[in-house]
Design a protein around this motif. Structure first.
Motif, PDB file in Angstrom:
ATOM      1  N   ALA A   1     -17.528 -17.482   5.059  1.00 12.19           N
ATOM      2  CA  ALA A   1     -17.252 -18.909   5.370  1.00 12.19           C
ATOM      3  C   ALA A   1     -16.064 -19.508   4.581  1.00 12.19           C
ATOM      4  O   ALA A   1     -15.377 -20.329   5.078  1.00 12.19           O
ATOM      5  N   ASP A   2     -15.835 -19.203   3.345  1.00 15.97           N
ATOM      6  CA  ASP A   2     -14.594 -19.510   2.514  1.00 15.97           C
ATOM      7  C   ASP A   2     -13.409 -19.154   3.184  1.00 15.97           C
ATOM      8  O   ASP A   2     -12.680 -19.715   3.417  1.00 15.97           O
ATOM      9  N   LYS A   3     -13.318 -17.800   3.659  1.00 16.25           N
ATOM     10  CA  LYS A   3     -12.097 -17.254   4.208  1.00 16.25           C
ATOM     11  C   LYS A   3     -11.788 -17.770   5.348  1.00 16.25           C
ATOM     12  O   LYS A   3     -10.767 -17.738   6.141  1.00 16.25           O
ATOM     13  N   ALA A  13     -15.637  -9.657   3.546  1.00 18.82           N
ATOM     14  CA  ALA A  13     -15.450 -10.929   4.204  1.00 18.82           C
ATOM     15  C   ALA A  13     -14.115 -10.844   5.007  1.00 18.82           C
ATOM     16  O   ALA A  13     -13.986 -11.351   6.187  1.00 18.82           O
ATOM     17  N   ASN A  18     -17.452  -8.122  -2.033  1.00 16.38           N
ATOM     18  CA  ASN A  18     -17.850  -9.345  -1.000  1.00 16.38           C
ATOM     19  C   ASN A  18     -16.382  -9.760  -0.453  1.00 16.38           C
ATOM     20  O   ASN A  18     -16.604 -10.017   0.758  1.00 16.38           O
ATOM     21  N   ALA A  19     -15.141  -9.764  -1.185  1.00 20.39           N
ATOM     22  CA  ALA A  19     -14.178 -10.225  -0.642  1.00 20.39           C
ATOM     23  C   ALA A  19     -13.812  -9.071   0.329  1.00 20.39           C
ATOM     24  O   ALA A  19     -13.077  -9.737   1.522  1.00 20.39           O
ATOM     25  N   ALA A  50     -12.211 -21.049   6.288  1.00 17.07           N
ATOM     26  CA  ALA A  50     -11.902 -22.247   6.481  1.00 17.07           C
ATOM     27  C   ALA A  50     -10.330 -22.740   6.793  1.00 17.07           C
ATOM     28  O   ALA A  50     -10.590 -23.801   7.169  1.00 17.07           O
ATOM     29  N   GLN A  96     -21.081 -16.119   2.375  1.00 18.50           N
ATOM     30  CA  GLN A  96     -20.435 -17.436   1.843  1.00 18.50           C
ATOM     31  C   GLN A  96     -18.957 -16.883   1.699  1.00 18.50           C
ATOM     32  O   GLN A  96     -18.086 -17.941   1.824  1.00 18.50           O
ATOM     33  N   ALA A  97     -18.639 -15.640   1.223  1.00 18.32           N
ATOM     34  CA  ALA A  97     -17.460 -15.393   1.346  1.00 18.32           C
ATOM     35  C   ALA A  97     -16.624 -15.415   2.555  1.00 18.32           C
ATOM     36  O   ALA A  97     -15.315 -15.829   2.500  1.00 18.32           O
ATOM     37  N   ARG A 139     -24.031 -13.569  -0.633  1.00 19.76           N
ATOM     38  CA  ARG A 139     -22.811 -13.611  -1.384  1.00 19.76           C
ATOM     39  C   ARG A 139     -21.849 -13.387  -0.457  1.00 19.76           C
ATOM     40  O   ARG A 139     -20.643 -14.032  -0.450  1.00 19.76           O
ATOM     41  N   VAL A 155     -26.010 -26.053   1.072  1.00 20.28           N
ATOM     42  CA  VAL A 155     -24.675 -25.953   1.526  1.00 20.28           C
ATOM     43  C   VAL A 155     -24.440 -27.302   2.463  1.00 20.28           C
ATOM     44  O   VAL A 155     -25.288 -27.535   3.011  1.00 20.28           O
ATOM     45  N   TYR A 190     -23.268 -26.750   5.509  1.00 25.19           N
ATOM     46  CA  TYR A 190     -23.177 -26.031   6.604  1.00 25.19           C
ATOM     47  C   TYR A 190     -24.446 -26.631   7.685  1.00 25.19           C
ATOM     48  O   TYR A 190     -25.471 -27.044   7.119  1.00 25.19           O
TER      49      TYR A 190
END
Length: 311
Positions: free
Chosen positions: A152-154, A96, A92-93, A156, A149-150, A146, A172, A174
């Protein structure tokens, strides 16, 4: 000992863990004991050809390297009671990170700037042209699973306005769009991270790209089949779509020649998860699934279509 058919490559570390438990046969050798094969190790690109699955009547489990598994006929697997696994979460990471890097590289024009510095043009001709800011952009994510979402998190820290399109609305904060076209009309960046397969084949079509517009950026880190590649080339050539940043293609490893000559396009050779650390974790999970199956008859990470068989 169990008989394992290897489709594609495996690492030395994977082989070392498998050989005490499996006799390994390589599909590439062209001669394998189909009747004896109970397990297959494969990858998201090669999958399992239909004739190979048919030739292995005692097949019990397919362990896939990668999160995508559209090259495996899961309907046929379910009909025969064959468990299919993949390697979610561990990549995932990294995928992303690749998506975010593609966005930043496109907006800031880093490839052209690096070439400007390396070639001596900076000294000879002065500063490179200005680029565009990647901050405060409206970003649409096609497939908020998954990895979505990763992503979107990165993103931020860059203060994006996140939009998403999935089959069902998520809990969420969004902006949800019930159509992909509607999302494309609302955003500046479209990031594709939806699974491949018939349901998403060429879902990013000419209309979606036209809605994204002449300043829009299309990023694909999912499957090449998700984007209508011919329509994308046309949209980029005519200016209906502004930019593209691509890690996957329709007929890998072939990339359309037209894309190679475009300065508004970034091309990567499907390296979204290609780090030593992530690939090692993926390989470990492939083996873990195989070993768990011969020990308990269950697996750790079944694909959703075969999860009900994991009992």
């Amino acid at each position: 000992m169990h008989d394992l058919l290897q489709i594609g490559g495996i690492t030395d570390a994977m082989r070392d863990r498998l050989t005490p438990h499996f006799t390994i046969h390589k599909l590439s050798d062209g001669d394998y004991p189909g009747e004896a094969i109970t397990h297959i190790a494969t990858n998201g690109h090669d999958g399992v050809p239909a004739d190979v699955m048919t030739a292995c009547p005692n097949l019990k489990m397919i362990s896939g390297y990668g999160v995508g598994y559209d090259a495996v006929d899961t309907d046929a697997a379910v009909e025969r009671g064959i468990l299919v696994t993949h390697t979610p979460d561990v990549l995932n990471a990294e995928v992303a990170t690749t998506a975010v890097m593609l966005m930043l590289t496109s907006y800031r024009n880093f490839l052209a700037d690096e070439a400007h510095a390396r070639s001596g043009n900076w000294e000879a001709n002065g500063n490179a042209p200005l680029s565009r800011s990647a901050d405060n952009r409206r970003v649409g994510i096609l497939g908020l699973g998954r990895i979505g979402q990763a992503i979107a998190d990165k993103l931020a820290p860059f203060n994006p306005e996140i939009h998403y399109h999935t089959r069902t609305k998520r809990d969420v904060d969004y902006t949800y769009h019930d159509t992909l076209l509607g999302m494309a009309e609302a955003v500046e960046v479209l990031i594709c991270i939806t699974p491949g397969g018939p349901s998403t084949d060429k879902i990013v079509n000419a209309d979606v790209m036209a809605a994204l517009g002449p300043n829009g950026l299309l990023i694909n880190v999912s499957r090449g089949s998700v984007v209508d590649e011919a329509a994308m080339v046309s949209a980029l050539e005519t200016g209906k779509l502004g930019y593209a940043a691509l890690d996957v293609f329709e007929a890998e490893p072939k990339i359309p020649d037209a894309l190679k000559s475009m300065t508004n396009v970034i091309l990567l050779p499907h390296v979204g998860s290609a780090t030593h650390e992530t690939r090692a974790a993926m390989g470990d999970l492939v083996v873990d699934n195989l070993l768990e199956h011969i020990k308990t008859g269950k697996v750790l990470t079944p694909v959703p279509e075969t999860a009900h068989l994991n009992t």
